[in-house]
Scaffold this motif. Structure first.
Motif, PDB file in Angstrom:
ATOM      1  N   ALA A 120     -23.062   8.885  17.964  1.00 48.80           N
ATOM      2  CA  ALA A 120     -22.608  10.037  18.737  1.00 48.80           C
ATOM      3  C   ALA A 120     -23.178  11.325  18.162  1.00 48.80           C
ATOM      4  O   ALA A 120     -23.028  11.609  16.969  1.00 48.80           O
ATOM      5  CB  ALA A 120     -21.081  10.098  18.742  1.00 48.80           C
ATOM      6  N   LEU A 121     -23.818  12.118  19.008  1.00 46.57           N
ATOM      7  CA  LEU A 121     -24.428  13.362  18.564  1.00 46.57           C
ATOM      8  C   LEU A 121     -23.395  14.358  18.050  1.00 46.57           C
ATOM      9  O   LEU A 121     -23.605  15.010  17.023  1.00 46.57           O
ATOM     10  CB  LEU A 121     -25.204  13.998  19.725  1.00 46.57           C
ATOM     11  CG  LEU A 121     -26.563  13.374  20.084  1.00 46.57           C
ATOM     12  CD1 LEU A 121     -27.102  14.011  21.360  1.00 46.57           C
ATOM     13  CD2 LEU A 121     -27.549  13.563  18.944  1.00 46.57           C
ATOM     14  N   GLU A 122     -22.261  14.492  18.779  1.00 47.06           N
ATOM     15  CA  GLU A 122     -21.301  15.535  18.454  1.00 47.06           C
ATOM     16  C   GLU A 122     -20.619  15.308  17.112  1.00 47.06           C
ATOM     17  O   GLU A 122     -20.389  16.257  16.348  1.00 47.06           O
ATOM     18  CB  GLU A 122     -20.252  15.645  19.563  1.00 47.06           C
ATOM     19  CG  GLU A 122     -20.740  16.280  20.852  1.00 47.06           C
ATOM     20  CD  GLU A 122     -21.669  15.380  21.648  1.00 47.06           C
ATOM     21  OE1 GLU A 122     -22.383  15.882  22.535  1.00 47.06           O
ATOM     22  OE2 GLU A 122     -21.681  14.155  21.390  1.00 47.06           O
ATOM     23  N   THR A 123     -20.289  14.072  16.804  1.00 49.35           N
ATOM     24  CA  THR A 123     -19.578  13.767  15.550  1.00 49.35           C
ATOM     25  C   THR A 123     -20.511  13.308  14.438  1.00 49.35           C
ATOM     26  O   THR A 123     -20.082  13.165  13.288  1.00 49.35           O
ATOM     27  CB  THR A 123     -18.525  12.676  15.787  1.00 49.35           C
ATOM     28  OG1 THR A 123     -19.174  11.505  16.317  1.00 49.35           O
ATOM     29  CG2 THR A 123     -17.463  13.159  16.768  1.00 49.35           C
ATOM     30  N   GLN A 124     -21.776  13.040  14.794  1.00 51.15           N
ATOM     31  CA  GLN A 124     -22.765  12.547  13.829  1.00 51.15           C
ATOM     32  C   GLN A 124     -22.266  11.284  13.117  1.00 51.15           C
ATOM     33  O   GLN A 124     -22.371  11.139  11.902  1.00 51.15           O
ATOM     34  CB  GLN A 124     -23.107  13.633  12.802  1.00 51.15           C
ATOM     35  CG  GLN A 124     -23.816  14.833  13.406  1.00 51.15           C
ATOM     36  CD  GLN A 124     -24.312  15.797  12.357  1.00 51.15           C
ATOM     37  OE1 GLN A 124     -23.600  16.126  11.402  1.00 51.15           O
ATOM     38  NE2 GLN A 124     -25.550  16.250  12.514  1.00 51.15           N
ATOM     39  N   THR A 125     -21.733  10.388  13.925  1.00 52.36           N
ATOM     40  CA  THR A 125     -21.213   9.130  13.378  1.00 52.36           C
ATOM     41  C   THR A 125     -21.725   7.943  14.184  1.00 52.36           C
ATOM     42  O   THR A 125     -21.922   8.025  15.396  1.00 52.36           O
ATOM     43  CB  THR A 125     -19.674   9.095  13.408  1.00 52.36           C
ATOM     44  OG1 THR A 125     -19.225   9.378  14.736  1.00 52.36           O
ATOM     45  CG2 THR A 125     -19.074  10.082  12.421  1.00 52.36           C
ATOM     46  N   PHE A 126     -21.927   6.831  13.475  1.00 51.32           N
ATOM     47  CA  PHE A 126     -22.175   5.543  14.113  1.00 51.32           C
ATOM     48  C   PHE A 126     -20.800   4.943  14.392  1.00 51.32           C
ATOM     49  O   PHE A 126     -19.957   4.882  13.491  1.00 51.32           O
ATOM     50  CB  PHE A 126     -22.974   4.633  13.182  1.00 51.32           C
ATOM     51  CG  PHE A 126     -24.287   5.224  12.751  1.00 51.32           C
ATOM     52  CD1 PHE A 126     -25.410   5.114  13.548  1.00 51.32           C
ATOM     53  CD2 PHE A 126     -24.405   5.898  11.535  1.00 51.32           C
ATOM     54  CE1 PHE A 126     -26.635   5.658  13.145  1.00 51.32           C
ATOM     55  CE2 PHE A 126     -25.610   6.441  11.123  1.00 51.32           C
ATOM     56  CZ  PHE A 126     -26.728   6.334  11.932  1.00 51.32           C
ATOM     57  N   PHE A 127     -20.572   4.491  15.623  1.00 54.93           N
ATOM     58  CA  PHE A 127     -19.196   4.103  15.947  1.00 54.93           C
ATOM     59  C   PHE A 127     -19.035   2.746  16.631  1.00 54.93           C
ATOM     60  O   PHE A 127     -17.916   2.277  16.804  1.00 54.93           O
ATOM     61  CB  PHE A 127     -18.545   5.173  16.837  1.00 54.93           C
ATOM     62  CG  PHE A 127     -19.173   5.303  18.201  1.00 54.93           C
ATOM     63  CD1 PHE A 127     -18.713   4.556  19.280  1.00 54.93           C
ATOM     64  CD2 PHE A 127     -20.227   6.168  18.401  1.00 54.93           C
ATOM     65  CE1 PHE A 127     -19.292   4.677  20.530  1.00 54.93           C
ATOM     66  CE2 PHE A 127     -20.814   6.295  19.657  1.00 54.93           C
ATOM     67  CZ  PHE A 127     -20.336   5.548  20.722  1.00 54.93           C
ATOM     68  N   ALA A 128     -20.121   2.076  17.003  1.00 52.14           N
ATOM     69  CA  ALA A 128     -19.962   0.781  17.671  1.00 52.14           C
ATOM     70  C   ALA A 128     -21.179  -0.111  17.455  1.00 52.14           C
ATOM     71  O   ALA A 128     -22.310   0.369  17.307  1.00 52.14           O
ATOM     72  CB  ALA A 128     -19.713   0.968  19.162  1.00 52.14           C
ATOM     73  N   VAL A 129     -20.922  -1.411  17.434  1.00 51.23           N
ATOM     74  CA  VAL A 129     -21.962  -2.445  17.354  1.00 51.23           C
ATOM     75  C   VAL A 129     -21.890  -3.270  18.637  1.00 51.23           C
ATOM     76  O   VAL A 129     -20.803  -3.695  19.038  1.00 51.23           O
ATOM     77  CB  VAL A 129     -21.742  -3.380  16.149  1.00 51.23           C
ATOM     78  CG1 VAL A 129     -22.903  -4.368  16.021  1.00 51.23           C
ATOM     79  CG2 VAL A 129     -21.562  -2.591  14.876  1.00 51.23           C
ATOM     80  N   ALA A 130     -23.030  -3.478  19.288  1.00 50.35           N
ATOM     81  CA  ALA A 130     -23.025  -4.208  20.560  1.00 50.35           C
ATOM     82  C   ALA A 130     -24.232  -5.123  20.662  1.00 50.35           C
ATOM     83  O   ALA A 130     -25.246  -4.929  19.991  1.00 50.35           O
ATOM     84  CB  ALA A 130     -23.009  -3.231  21.730  1.00 50.35           C
ATOM     85  N   THR A 131     -24.096  -6.134  21.539  1.00 49.61           N
ATOM     86  CA  THR A 131     -25.177  -7.085  21.799  1.00 49.61           C
ATOM     87  C   THR A 131     -25.427  -7.160  23.296  1.00 49.61           C
ATOM     88  O   THR A 131     -24.476  -7.245  24.082  1.00 49.61           O
ATOM     89  CB  THR A 131     -24.819  -8.485  21.286  1.00 49.61           C
ATOM     90  OG1 THR A 131     -24.536  -8.423  19.878  1.00 49.61           O
ATOM     91  CG2 THR A 131     -25.961  -9.466  21.526  1.00 49.61           C
ATOM     92  N   ILE A 132     -26.679  -7.095  23.700  1.00 49.33           N
ATOM     93  CA  ILE A 132     -27.030  -7.284  25.112  1.00 49.33           C
ATOM     94  C   ILE A 132     -26.908  -8.765  25.437  1.00 49.33           C
ATOM     95  O   ILE A 132     -27.489  -9.607  24.757  1.00 49.33           O
ATOM     96  CB  ILE A 132     -28.453  -6.774  25.390  1.00 49.33           C
ATOM     97  CG1 ILE A 132     -28.510  -5.255  25.195  1.00 49.33           C
ATOM     98  CG2 ILE A 132     -28.908  -7.151  26.794  1.00 49.33           C
ATOM     99  CD1 ILE A 132     -29.898  -4.665  25.352  1.00 49.33           C
ATOM    100  N   THR A 133     -26.143  -9.073  26.470  1.00 47.82           N
ATOM    101  CA  THR A 133     -25.783 -10.476  26.719  1.00 47.82           C
ATOM    102  C   THR A 133     -26.613 -11.174  27.784  1.00 47.82           C
ATOM    103  O   THR A 133     -26.608 -12.406  27.856  1.00 47.82           O
ATOM    104  CB  THR A 133     -24.306 -10.568  27.112  1.00 47.82           C
ATOM    105  OG1 THR A 133     -24.065  -9.729  28.268  1.00 47.82           O
ATOM    106  CG2 THR A 133     -23.408 -10.104  25.977  1.00 47.82           C
TER     107      THR A 133
END
Length: 231
Positions: A120-133
Motif C-alpha cells: 500500500a502506497l499510503e501506509t508504506q506497508t506490505f499487507f497481503a500474500v496472494a496466489t493467482i489460481t
C-alpha cells in the motif's frame, strides 16, 4: 513372429504358444486353461493390432501424466495499490478477489500459479500474500471499480494466503531488505504496478506477513476470552 512358450493375446484373451505347425499353432489360454488350434497368419494380424492399441493407450496415459505434472514455474511480484482511506480494506478488485492484468507496455505477463505481495502506497506497508489460481477472464474494469480509460481488461482470480486486518498493521517497508529490489524504498512507485522479485525475497515478506496475521488472530482470541470472563 510367434515362438513356442511365448505369450501373446487375441480378442479372447492372453495365451501361450505350445506348438507351431504352419499354417496353425496350438495355444493354451491363460484365463481358463483351454487349448485351441489357431491360424498363424490371422493371429499375427490380431496381435499386431493389439500391440498398436496397447502402445497408443500407454502414450495417451503418459501424455496425461505429463500434463498433470507440467505446472508452470511461478513468478513472484510486488503488487502496488493505492487506498486513500487507509482505515478500510477496500480498493478496486479486492472484494471480488481479482487482480487486473498489467498493461502490455510493462512487459509483465501474469499466469496461473504466480504469487503476489500487496503493498500500500499510503501506509508504506506490505499487507497481503496472494496466489493467482487460474487463467484470466475478460471484463469491464468498472465492474471492479477500476477507473481506467479502457472498456475491457483481463482479470485473474486470487486466493489470499495471508493478510493483515488493517493496511497499517502490515510489514513496514523499513523493516525488510529486498535483494532483488534493493532500491524499492526509493522508487517512484505507481498504483497498479507490478515489480518482480525473486523467490527468496517473496518468502521473506510472506513469512513476515504470516507472523503478523497469526499475531492478530492471537490478539483476537485473547480479546474474546477477556470478554467471556467479563460476562
Amino acid at each position: 513372429m510367434f515362438e513356442v512358450n511365448g505369450t501373446y493375446a487375441n480378442r479372447k484373451g492372453e495365451y501361450t504358444v505350445l506348438a507351431i505347425n504352419p499354417p496353425k499353432m496350438r495355444v493354451r489360454y491363460t484365463e481358463d486353461g483351454s487349448e485351441a488350434e489357431l491360424k498363424i497368419e490371422l493371429q499375427a494380424r490380431i496381435w499386431e493390432n493389439i500391440a498398436v492399441e496397447y502402445e497408443a493407450k500407454v502414450a495417451s496415459r503418459n501424455a496425461r501424466a505429463v500434463k498433470r505434472t507440467a505446472v508452470p514455474t511461478a513468478n513472484h511480484y510486488i503488487k502496488v495499490i493505492s487506498v486513500p482511506t487507509v482505515d478500510e480494506m477496500n480498493f478496486p478488485g479486492w472484494p471480488e478477489r481479482v487482480v487486473m492484468a498489467p498493461s502490455a507496455e510493462s512487459g509483465i505477463k501474469l499466469q496461473s500459479s504466480d504469487r503476489l505481495i500487496f503493498y500500500a502506497l499510503e501506509t508504506q506497508t506490505f499487507f497481503a500474500v496472494a496466489t493467482i489460481t487460474s487463467e484470466p477472464t475478460t471484463a469491464n474494469p468498472k465492474e471492479y471499480f477500476f477507473t481506467v480509460p479502457i472498456e475491457s481488461a483481463d482479470f485473474f482470480p486470487l486466493d489470499i494466503d495471508a493478510v493483515s486486518s488493517k493496511l497499517d498493521k502490515g510489514a513496514d517497508i523499513d523493516s525488510v531488505e529486498l535483494e532483488s529490489q534493493p532500491r524499492f524504498k526509493r522508487l517512484r512507485l505507481e498504483a497498479e504496478a507490478f515489480y518482480p522479485i525473486n523467490e527468496d525475497d517473496f518468502e521473506l515478506l510472506a513469512e513476515a506477513l504470516t507472523e503478523v496475521a497469526e499475531d492478530e488472530e492471537d490478539e483476537a482470541e485473547d480479546d474474546d476470552e477477556y470478554d467471556e470472563e467479563e460476562e
